[in-house]
Design a protein around this motif. Structure first.
Motif, PDB file in Angstrom:
ATOM      1  N   VAL A  83      53.800  47.269  43.975  1.00 42.69           N
ATOM      2  CA  VAL A  83      51.995  46.714  44.304  1.00 42.69           C
ATOM      3  C   VAL A  83      50.675  46.844  45.079  1.00 42.69           C
ATOM      4  CG1 VAL A  83      51.378  45.201  42.601  1.00 42.69           C
ATOM      5  CG2 VAL A  83      52.801  46.061  41.829  1.00 42.69           C
ATOM      6  N   VAL A  84      52.058  45.774  46.071  1.00 41.11           N
ATOM      7  CA  VAL A  84      51.137  45.989  47.171  1.00 41.11           C
ATOM      8  C   VAL A  84      50.949  47.235  48.059  1.00 41.11           C
ATOM      9  CG1 VAL A  84      51.508  44.834  50.052  1.00 41.11           C
ATOM     10  CG2 VAL A  84      52.384  43.431  48.064  1.00 41.11           C
ATOM     11  N   ILE A  85      52.063  48.069  47.973  1.00 42.68           N
ATOM     12  CA  ILE A  85      51.456  49.514  48.610  1.00 42.68           C
ATOM     13  C   ILE A  85      50.555  50.127  47.992  1.00 42.68           C
ATOM     14  CG2 ILE A  85      51.443  51.847  49.084  1.00 42.68           C
ATOM     15  CD1 ILE A  85      55.301  50.528  49.955  1.00 42.68           C
ATOM     16  N   TRP A  86      49.956  49.715  46.912  1.00 37.61           N
ATOM     17  CA  TRP A  86      49.191  50.617  45.972  1.00 37.61           C
ATOM     18  C   TRP A  86      47.586  49.560  46.081  1.00 37.61           C
ATOM     19  CZ3 TRP A  86      45.642  47.368  42.187  1.00 37.61           C
ATOM     20  CH2 TRP A  86      44.894  48.437  41.815  1.00 37.61           C
ATOM     21  N   ALA A  87      47.341  48.355  46.335  1.00 38.92           N
ATOM     22  CA  ALA A  87      46.764  47.926  46.485  1.00 38.92           C
ATOM     23  C   ALA A  87      45.870  47.709  48.007  1.00 38.92           C
ATOM     24  CB  ALA A  87      46.842  45.779  46.042  1.00 38.92           C
ATOM     25  N   ASN A  88      47.098  48.177  49.168  1.00 41.48           N
ATOM     26  CA  ASN A  88      46.273  48.412  50.256  1.00 41.48           C
ATOM     27  C   ASN A  88      45.857  49.734  50.140  1.00 41.48           C
ATOM     28  OD1 ASN A  88      46.890  45.821  51.436  1.00 41.48           O
ATOM     29  ND2 ASN A  88      49.307  46.784  51.588  1.00 41.48           N
ATOM     30  N   SER A  89      45.918  50.397  49.003  1.00 40.38           N
ATOM     31  CA  SER A  89      46.066  52.124  49.260  1.00 40.38           C
ATOM     32  C   SER A  89      43.812  51.970  48.963  1.00 40.38           C
ATOM     33  CB  SER A  89      46.657  53.090  48.722  1.00 40.38           C
ATOM     34  OG  SER A  89      46.341  52.785  47.371  1.00 40.38           O
ATOM     35  N   LYS A  90      43.821  50.968  48.370  1.00 40.22           N
ATOM     36  CA  LYS A  90      42.760  50.685  47.414  1.00 40.22           C
ATOM     37  C   LYS A  90      42.055  50.080  48.431  1.00 40.22           C
ATOM     38  CE  LYS A  90      44.007  52.911  44.010  1.00 40.22           C
ATOM     39  NZ  LYS A  90      43.064  54.596  43.639  1.00 40.22           N
ATOM     40  N   HIS A  93      37.634  50.900  48.598  1.00 36.67           N
ATOM     41  CA  HIS A  93      36.853  50.341  47.800  1.00 36.67           C
ATOM     42  C   HIS A  93      37.297  48.998  47.140  1.00 36.67           C
ATOM     43  CE1 HIS A  93      35.504  50.708  43.313  1.00 36.67           C
ATOM     44  NE2 HIS A  93      36.803  49.611  42.341  1.00 36.67           N
ATOM     45  N   TYR A  94      37.771  48.171  47.367  1.00 40.40           N
ATOM     46  CA  TYR A  94      38.040  46.496  46.852  1.00 40.40           C
ATOM     47  C   TYR A  94      37.229  45.992  48.416  1.00 40.40           C
ATOM     48  CZ  TYR A  94      40.534  47.395  42.524  1.00 40.40           C
ATOM     49  OH  TYR A  94      40.548  47.772  42.106  1.00 40.40           O
ATOM     50  N   LEU A  95      36.231  44.339  48.024  1.00 40.06           N
ATOM     51  CA  LEU A  95      35.908  43.867  49.214  1.00 40.06           C
ATOM     52  C   LEU A  95      37.040  43.084  49.831  1.00 40.06           C
ATOM     53  CD1 LEU A  95      32.845  42.763  47.195  1.00 40.06           C
ATOM     54  CD2 LEU A  95      33.123  44.018  49.380  1.00 40.06           C
ATOM     55  N   LYS A 134      34.325  45.656  42.012  1.00 41.05           N
ATOM     56  CA  LYS A 134      35.067  45.510  43.617  1.00 41.05           C
ATOM     57  C   LYS A 134      35.469  43.942  44.218  1.00 41.05           C
ATOM     58  CE  LYS A 134      32.388  49.190  44.841  1.00 41.05           C
ATOM     59  NZ  LYS A 134      33.257  50.742  45.695  1.00 41.05           N
ATOM     60  N   ASN A 135      34.511  43.514  43.492  1.00 46.94           N
ATOM     61  CA  ASN A 135      35.703  42.138  44.344  1.00 46.94           C
ATOM     62  C   ASN A 135      36.467  41.501  43.129  1.00 46.94           C
ATOM     63  OD1 ASN A 135      34.127  42.356  41.469  1.00 46.94           O
ATOM     64  ND2 ASN A 135      32.385  40.106  41.998  1.00 46.94           N
ATOM     65  N   ARG A 136      37.022  41.872  42.002  1.00 45.62           N
ATOM     66  CA  ARG A 136      38.293  40.972  41.666  1.00 45.62           C
ATOM     67  C   ARG A 136      39.129  42.491  41.230  1.00 45.62           C
ATOM     68  NH1 ARG A 136      39.889  38.144  37.162  1.00 45.62           N
ATOM     69  NH2 ARG A 136      41.638  37.430  37.885  1.00 45.62           N
ATOM     70  N   ILE A 137      40.500  42.379  42.253  1.00 44.85           N
ATOM     71  CA  ILE A 137      41.713  43.575  41.121  1.00 44.85           C
ATOM     72  C   ILE A 137      42.021  42.665  39.792  1.00 44.85           C
ATOM     73  CG2 ILE A 137      43.500  44.581  41.312  1.00 44.85           C
ATOM     74  CD1 ILE A 137      42.929  44.153  45.065  1.00 44.85           C
ATOM     75  N   LYS A 138      41.673  43.775  38.957  1.00 45.10           N
ATOM     76  CA  LYS A 138      42.015  42.797  37.415  1.00 45.10           C
ATOM     77  C   LYS A 138      43.385  43.880  37.415  1.00 45.10           C
ATOM     78  CE  LYS A 138      38.377  41.260  35.267  1.00 45.10           C
ATOM     79  NZ  LYS A 138      38.732  39.810  34.502  1.00 45.10           N
ATOM     80  N   ILE A 139      43.976  42.705  36.633  1.00 43.54           N
ATOM     81  CA  ILE A 139      45.320  42.972  36.662  1.00 43.54           C
ATOM     82  C   ILE A 139      45.911  45.061  35.770  1.00 43.54           C
ATOM     83  CG2 ILE A 139      46.777  43.740  34.545  1.00 43.54           C
ATOM     84  CD1 ILE A 139      47.210  40.363  34.661  1.00 43.54           C
ATOM     85  N   PRO A 140      44.648  45.296  34.972  1.00 43.03           N
ATOM     86  CA  PRO A 140      44.689  46.398  34.075  1.00 43.03           C
ATOM     87  C   PRO A 140      44.957  48.031  35.393  1.00 43.03           C
ATOM     88  CG  PRO A 140      43.228  45.196  32.493  1.00 43.03           C
ATOM     89  CD  PRO A 140      44.184  44.547  33.874  1.00 43.03           C
TER      90      PRO A 140
END
Length: 164
Positions: A83-90, A93-95, A134-140
């Motif tokens: 999940v961390v790897i996925w988030a870092n790949s984004k 996009h995300y702030l 962009k200002n929040r990563i939602k669980i979905p």
């Protein structure tokens, strides 16, 4: 049997807005029943978020949920890493603040997704997919990537054929 892992907002929104403890007694009886049957569970990070407020909800949880309701999320470190790897790949996009919040080790969201991946559980959350946000990563968002089913409280009750 499907098992549902409930997000912090399952409890807090019910308590504060939709199903107050002193009015929606049968709702809370059903929650207790589902927890006792192992149909709903949660994780230690959710417990920490709930228990930081010394209020009626915390008291209800202490007095009504089974001792093993809140599972140890550290058992899912490999899935959490995914999940961390996925988030870092984004990160383009995300702030930065959204990334920091989602990846904070004390925050429940990424850990709930990891626990769901590890155990093939369905997540119960009131968060809705907002991939453009962009200002929040939602669980979905990670759920959609990792093939995790998520639904809100009413959808969960329908799936479990619960009435009250």
């Amino acid at each position: 049997m499907s098992v549902f892992i409930v997000d912090t907002n399952f409890f807090i929104q019910a308590h504060r807005a939709n199903y107050p403890l002193d009015i929606a007694i049968t709702f809370w009886q059903k929650v207790k029943e589902l927890a006792d049957q192992g149909k709903i569970i949660s994780i230690d990070k959710v417990k920490n978020e709930i228990y930081q407020n010394d209020d009626e909800l915390k008291t209800w949880c202490v007095n009504n949920l089974p001792n093993d309701f809140f599972k140890d999320s550290s058992d899912t470190i490999d899935e959490y890493s995914q999940v961390v790897i996925w988030a870092n790949s984004k990160s383009d996009h995300y702030l930065p603040k959204a990334m920091e919040e989602f990846l904070d080790a004390d925050e429940a969201d990424a850990w709930i997704v990891a626990y769901a991946i590890s155990n093939s559980y369905i997540i119960t959350t009131h968060e809705k997919s907002q991939p453009e946000r962009k200002n929040r990563i939602k669980i979905p968002e990670p759920c959609n990537v990792f093939g995790i089913i998520y639904m809100d409280t009413i959808e969960m009750f329908r799936e479990l054929q619960v009435q009250f």
